[in-house]
Motif scaffolding. Structure first.
Motif, mmCIF file in Angstrom:
data_model
loop_
_atom_site.group_PDB
_atom_site.id
_atom_site.type_symbol
_atom_site.label_atom_id
_atom_site.label_comp_id
_atom_site.label_asym_id
_atom_site.label_seq_id
_atom_site.Cartn_x
_atom_site.Cartn_y
_atom_site.Cartn_z
ATOM 1 N N MET A 1 -0.400 7.951 5.760
ATOM 2 C CA MET A 1 0.249 7.098 4.790
ATOM 3 C C MET A 1 0.086 7.736 3.413
ATOM 4 O O MET A 1 -0.997 8.191 3.062
ATOM 5 N N SER A 2 1.156 7.745 2.669
ATOM 6 C CA SER A 2 1.099 8.326 1.328
ATOM 7 C C SER A 2 0.314 7.423 0.376
ATOM 8 O O SER A 2 0.132 6.224 0.624
ATOM 9 N N GLY A 3 -0.125 8.002 -0.721
ATOM 10 C CA GLY A 3 -0.824 7.237 -1.742
ATOM 11 C C GLY A 3 0.048 6.146 -2.347
ATOM 12 O O GLY A 3 -0.427 5.043 -2.628
ATOM 13 N N ASP A 4 1.342 6.448 -2.538
ATOM 14 C CA ASP A 4 2.262 5.452 -3.098
ATOM 15 C C ASP A 4 2.397 4.250 -2.169
ATOM 16 O O ASP A 4 2.402 3.104 -2.623
ATOM 17 N N LEU A 5 2.500 4.511 -0.866
ATOM 18 C CA LEU A 5 2.624 3.414 0.089
ATOM 19 C C LEU A 5 1.326 2.612 0.152
ATOM 20 O O LEU A 5 1.350 1.383 0.163
ATOM 21 N N ALA A 6 0.184 3.288 0.188
ATOM 22 C CA ALA A 6 -1.104 2.590 0.222
ATOM 23 C C ALA A 6 -1.256 1.679 -0.996
ATOM 24 O O ALA A 6 -1.693 0.524 -0.875
ATOM 25 N N LEU A 7 -0.874 2.172 -2.169
ATOM 26 C CA LEU A 7 -0.943 1.361 -3.380
ATOM 27 C C LEU A 7 0.025 0.182 -3.290
ATOM 28 O O LEU A 7 -0.320 -0.939 -3.677
ATOM 29 N N GLY A 8 1.223 0.417 -2.758
ATOM 30 C CA GLY A 8 2.197 -0.668 -2.591
ATOM 31 C C GLY A 8 1.672 -1.760 -1.677
ATOM 32 O O GLY A 8 1.785 -2.954 -1.982
ATOM 33 N N VAL A 9 1.075 -1.380 -0.549
ATOM 34 C CA VAL A 9 0.507 -2.355 0.386
ATOM 35 C C VAL A 9 -0.577 -3.164 -0.320
ATOM 36 O O VAL A 9 -0.605 -4.400 -0.247
ATOM 37 N N TYR A 10 -1.455 -2.479 -1.017
ATOM 38 C CA TYR A 10 -2.547 -3.153 -1.721
ATOM 39 C C TYR A 10 -2.019 -4.140 -2.765
ATOM 40 O O TYR A 10 -2.450 -5.300 -2.830
ATOM 41 N N ARG A 11 -1.094 -3.698 -3.596
ATOM 42 C CA ARG A 11 -0.591 -4.547 -4.688
ATOM 43 C C ARG A 11 0.209 -5.738 -4.165
ATOM 44 O O ARG A 11 0.139 -6.839 -4.729
ATOM 45 N N ILE A 12 0.984 -5.533 -3.111
ATOM 46 C CA ILE A 12 1.740 -6.650 -2.534
ATOM 47 C C ILE A 12 0.773 -7.659 -1.930
ATOM 48 O O ILE A 12 0.919 -8.871 -2.124
ATOM 49 N N ALA A 13 -0.239 -7.184 -1.207
ATOM 50 C CA ALA A 13 -1.246 -8.094 -0.646
ATOM 51 C C ALA A 13 -1.960 -8.849 -1.761
ATOM 52 O O ALA A 13 -2.158 -10.071 -1.677
ATOM 53 N N GLN A 14 -2.336 -8.137 -2.808
ATOM 54 C CA GLN A 14 -3.032 -8.756 -3.935
ATOM 55 C C GLN A 14 -2.197 -9.869 -4.552
ATOM 56 O O GLN A 14 -2.688 -10.973 -4.786
ATOM 57 N N GLU A 15 -0.928 -9.604 -4.815
ATOM 58 C CA GLU A 15 -0.063 -10.604 -5.444
ATOM 59 C C GLU A 15 0.182 -11.790 -4.519
ATOM 60 O O GLU A 15 0.170 -12.946 -4.961
#
Length: 104
Positions: free
Chosen positions: A1-15
Motif C-alpha cells: 500500500m502506498s503512503g498516500d493510500l495509508a494516509l487516506g485510510v487513516y484520515r477517513i477513519a479518523q473523520e
C-alpha cells in the motif's frame, strides 16, 4: 500500500469516528479494514441516531473532506445512514489506482 493510500485510510477513519462521537450520540463505533490483493476496504459503523445523508448535502465539511480524500487516491466513499439506525461509512480503493505497479 502506498503512503498516500495509508494516509487516506487513516484520515477517513479518523473523520468518521470523530463524526460519530460528535454527532451520533453513539454507544459503539466499529472499524473494519479488509485488505485484498486488488483493493482495500475501510468500514466505520456506529449505532447512533443516524441522519438523512441527502439532507446534509454539501453542508458537512467532514463528509466532503472524506469524499475528496477518497477521490484523491482513486477510491470511492459511501455513506449509509437513516434517522434512528446508525451510520456506516465505507471507503473502497483499488490498490492499482494509487500508483501501485500492476502485476505482470
Amino acid at each position: 500500500m502506498s503512503g498516500d493510500l495509508a494516509l487516506g485510510v487513516y484520515r477517513i477513519a479518523q473523520e468518521a469516528v470523530l463524526n460519530a462521537v460528535r454527532h451520533a450520540d453513539t454507544h459503539a463505533v466499529r472499524i473494519a479494514i479488509l485488505a485484498e490483493p486488488e483493493c482495500i476496504r475501510l468500514t466505520v459503523s456506529d449505532d447512533g441516531r443516524g441522519f438523512a445523508p441527502r439532507s446534509v448535502g454539501g453542508r458537512s465539511l467532514g463528509l466532503l473532506g472524506m469524499e475528496q480524500r477518497a477521490i484523491a487516491v482513486g477510491g470511492t466513499l459511501e455513506v449509509d445512514s437513516a434517522p434512528g439506525r446508525g451510520t456506516r461509512v465505507t471507503f473502497t480503493c483499488p490498490l492499482a489506482a494509487v500508483g501501485e505497479p500492476e502485476a505482470s
